[in-house]
Structures are given as structure tokens and as C-alpha cells.
Design an enzyme around this catalytic site. Structure first.
Site, PDB file in Angstrom:
ATOM      1  N   LYS A 164       4.862 -28.576  28.167  1.00  0.00           N
ATOM      2  CA  LYS A 164       4.935 -29.293  26.898  1.00  0.00           C
ATOM      3  C   LYS A 164       6.125 -28.737  26.115  1.00  0.00           C
ATOM      4  CE  LYS A 164       1.029 -31.782  27.033  1.00  0.00           C
ATOM      5  NZ  LYS A 164       0.952 -33.238  26.837  1.00  0.00           N
ATOM      6  N   ASP A 189       7.026 -32.691  28.885  1.00  0.00           N
ATOM      7  CA  ASP A 189       6.328 -33.721  28.103  1.00  0.00           C
ATOM      8  C   ASP A 189       6.505 -33.424  26.622  1.00  0.00           C
ATOM      9  OD1 ASP A 189       4.668 -35.669  27.095  1.00  0.00           O
ATOM     10  OD2 ASP A 189       2.810 -34.890  27.976  1.00  0.00           O
ATOM     11  N   GLU A 214       8.806 -36.839  29.730  1.00  0.00           N
ATOM     12  CA  GLU A 214       7.716 -37.753  29.395  1.00  0.00           C
ATOM     13  C   GLU A 214       7.672 -38.003  27.892  1.00  0.00           C
ATOM     14  OE1 GLU A 214       4.012 -36.248  30.871  1.00  0.00           O
ATOM     15  OE2 GLU A 214       2.839 -37.849  29.968  1.00  0.00           O
ATOM     16  N   ASP A 239       4.159 -42.572  28.572  1.00  0.00           N
ATOM     17  CA  ASP A 239       2.725 -42.280  28.554  1.00  0.00           C
ATOM     18  C   ASP A 239       2.120 -43.091  27.392  1.00  0.00           C
ATOM     19  OD1 ASP A 239       0.213 -41.140  28.025  1.00  0.00           O
ATOM     20  OD2 ASP A 239       0.854 -39.075  28.160  1.00  0.00           O
ATOM     21  N   LYS A 263      -3.152 -43.348  32.647  1.00  0.00           N
ATOM     22  CA  LYS A 263      -4.431 -42.694  32.337  1.00  0.00           C
ATOM     23  C   LYS A 263      -5.436 -43.813  32.132  1.00  0.00           C
ATOM     24  CE  LYS A 263      -2.315 -38.861  29.799  1.00  0.00           C
ATOM     25  NZ  LYS A 263      -2.042 -38.288  28.463  1.00  0.00           N
TER      26      LYS A 263
HETATM   27 MG    MG Z   1       1.838 -37.087  28.061  1.00  0.00          MG
END
Ligand code: MG
Length: 371
Positions: A164, A189, A214, A239, A263
Site C-alpha cells: 500500500k 496500491d 492499483e 479496483d 472483488k
Molecule cells: Mg485496492
């Protein structure tokens, strides 16, 4: 025919082994609703609400999902015999968005459907892989703590590493990781932490050979992502911006991304996930399955989904022990040398442990049909 007689909502909270931080959220205690649908023969299907306690990832929360399920979505299902879970999209169509609430119920019904057919969920979805490759996510902390975690996960055999990032910690972090691990399959991300004004900073990341970056820009944007992708060598993965297959179509047409993270919770369930998968496959856009700090019930759904052919990049599907002291299912979900075998048993292929659920449950809501 699928007929739902009873739905049980198990509201639980589990403590994460260690707090998880992204650019927009910090999680220590993970609240979830585990959803059990039961048919007149007593067969159970399992799903999970993957919304968080607060709306930091999308607008949904555990409480909004509970309201939607109890007062709107479950009453629709109790009156609606189905021959296939794909029919749920038409049933849910009159309810705007609330994708995570819909996905929890839809996922449970997919599990029940596969069990009644005597096949695995992976087979029901059209999965082809016998095993999936696993990736792991490293939340924001100090650079030294993050590289230390990477070393540990390299040893465990994970196949893809996601860190992240935010403007407070990006270039230096990636540079340090690259120095130590020059060949690591690495991605970053940003959870929307940047804007187009940061374009030069994001271009600096190109030198590190990331697999992808991302969601660098806003969750509701695909226009600026297209402008950014034109300037970046690093592929952009979307995402938060993709919540329907229509969003995916538009993003692909605009050139907003070269990869999509799917997801099931974010897109309203497995049927929509499959649609996005198929669309991306026809455009040669690879996909991978993202994680939501979920229990093994969602993890099992994700394993089944990731067995589809175009899930060609390892997803955020790690061992349950990455986050949890105790697993909700038997056998425990465990990556071995960075791989998890796709279960062949009926439905999700794992036994849900009611004893463990009871341990972490603070309330249970039972809704019966009046058939
Ligand atoms: Mg993500």
C-alpha cells in the site's frame, strides 16, 4: 429449483492479528456478517458481507448492508423460487447499488446451488484451474517493517507482493524494496491517494518495473485514469472504479487501465464478477481477485472465482493465518509454496465451523419464509 426457507445473519467481530493500514483506512477489529441460507431440505449455503464498519472503501457499511438484507433483499428472495443463481440479478435490479449486501446473499445462494447440484462452486462458475497462485498484501507501516514482512512472505513462497502506498510514502519505499528484491513480482496500491497533479511523481515509479499500480486516482473516475495511463509505462489496475461490467467496458474502451481487480463484494456478486472476467478476457485484459480482509467464507468464494481462466495474475488470496488466529472453516485455508488447491467438494468445499462463529458472534438474526 432453489427455494430459501430461512436466512441467518451471524454478526461477528474478530481482531486482526495486527492492524491493517491503507491510505484511506485503518482496521484493527474486523466486523462481518456471515450469511447462511437454508433450503427446505436443510442444506446451507454461506456468504459474507465484506463491507467495513465505516464507509472508507465504498459507501456501504456493515449496518447499511444489514438493513438492506433484512428489510429489502431477503424478503425479495423468500418469495422468489429460482432455477439458477444468475436470475438473482433481475430480482435485485430494482434495488440501486448496495453491491456488498447483494453479493453476500448471492454468494450464499451460489454455494447452495452448487451443493444441490453435487458440484464444487468452482465448477459451477466454469473454473478451470486445479490450484491458484497466491499473492499477499502489505499494509502501510515503516519501510523497514514493510521490507521485513516481504522477506517473511518471500520465504513462505507467495507469488505476488502488493504494498500500500500514499504520497507520504511511495518512491522511497519502492526504491528500497527494489534494492533488496530486484526481481520481486511487486505492485503498489494507492487507494485513490493521488490526483492528475501528481503525474510526475507517479511517472517516477516507472523505473521500478512494477507489475501495475492499483487505483491511483479517484474511486469515481475513469477519465483521468485514461489520461494518466497514456503517460505511464506502468499498467494501471482499477479496483474501486469498477463496480459493474458496464464500468469495465467503458474503462477498457477509454484505455483507463490495462488490468482489473475483481472483488465479488464490490461488484454485487459472482455473476457480475464472471461477466467482468469474460469481458476482460475478450479484450485480453488480465484480472485478479482482490481481498477485503475477509473471513475464510469469502476466501473460499474467491478461490473458486480465481479458478476461472483469465484470473492469470495471483490475487490477494493468502492463508487465513495471514490475518486470523482461528479459521472459520475446516480444513484451514493455507497457501503451500504460494499455492492453494481449488477444493473439489460440493459448494465452497470447506466446512464452516459454527463453534468458531459462536465464539466471535455478538448477535444473530433469523428470518423465515412464510411458505
Ligand atoms: Mg485496492
Amino acid at each position: 429449483m432453489i427455494i430459501i426457507q430461512t436466512v441467518k445473519l451471524h454478526h461477528i467481530t474478530q481482531k486482526l492479528k495486527s492492524p491493517f493500514t491503507s491510505s484511506i483506512g485503518y482496521v484493527t477489529d474486523r466486523e462481518s456478517i456471515l450469511l447462511e441460507v437454508i433450503d427446505p431440505d436443510g442444506i446451507s449455503g454461506w456468504g459474507e458481507v465484506v463491507a467495513f464498519s465505516t464507509p472508507w472503501y465504498t459507501e456501504e457499511t456493515i449496518n447499511t448492508a444489514f438493513h438492506l438484507l433484512k428489510d429489502i433483499l431477503i424478503p425479495l428472495i423468500l418469495k422468489q423460487p429460482l432455477s439458477h443463481p444468475e436470475q438473482l440479478q433481475a430480482v435485485f435490479n430494482k434495488v440501486k447499488r448496495n453491491y456488498m449486501a447483494k453479493a453476500s446473499l448471492e454468494g450464499a445462494i451460489w454455494d447452495l446451488f452448487a451443493k444441490k447440484q453435487g458440484i464444487s462452486l468452482a465448477t459451477a462458475l466454469g473454473g478451470e484451474r486445479e490450484e491458484i497462485e497466491c499473492g499477499v498484501v502489505i499494509g502501510i507501516s515503516s519501510i523497514s517493517a514493510m521490507t521485513e514482512q516481504i522477506s517473511q512472505y518471500v520465504e513462505e513462497g507467495y507469488k505476488r507482493f502488493k504494498v500500500k502506498i500514499s504520497p507520504k510514502q511511495d518512491i522511497k519505499l519502492i526504491e528500497d524494496i527494489r534494492k533488496q528484491f530486484p526481481e520481486l513480482p511487486l505492485m503498489a496500491d494507492a487507494n485513490s491517494a493521488y490526483s492528475l497533479a501528481d503525474i510526475d511523481r507517479l511517472k517516477e515509479l516507472d523505473q521500478f518495473g512494477l507489475m501495475m499500480i492499483e487505483q491511483p486516482l479517484a474511486a469515481d473516475d475513469i477519465i483521468d485514469h485514461a489520461k494518466l495511463q497514456q503517460k505511464l509505462a506502468t499498467p494501471i489496475c482499477l479496483d474501486e472504479s469498477i463496480v459493474t461490467s458496464e464500468d469495465a467496458r467503458k474503462a477498457i474502451e477509454l484505455g483507463s487501465c490495462r488490468v482489473i481487480n475483481i472483488k465479488p463484494g464490490r461488484v454485487g456478486g459472482l455473476t457480475e464478477s464472471k461477466k467482468i472476467h469474460d469481458l476482460c478476457q475478450s479484450h485480453k485484459i488480465p484480472v485478479w481477485c482482490g481481498g477485503m480482509l475477509e473471513t475464510s467464507i469469502s476466501r473460499a468464494h474467491n478461490i473458486a472465482l480465481a479458478s476461472l481462466a483469465n484470473f492469470s495474475i495471483p490475487g490477494d488470496i493468502s492463508s487465513s493465518s495471514r490475518y486470523w488466529e482461528e479459521d472459520m472453516v475446516n480444513p484451514e485455508i493455507k497457501a503451500v509454496h504460494g499455492k492453494i488447491a481449488v477444493p473439489k467438494g460440493n459448494g465452497i468445499g470447506f466446512q464452516v465451523s459454527k463453534e468458531i462463529i459462536k465464539k466471535y458472534r455478538h448477535s444473530k438474526t433469523v428470518i423465515n419464509s412464510s411458505f
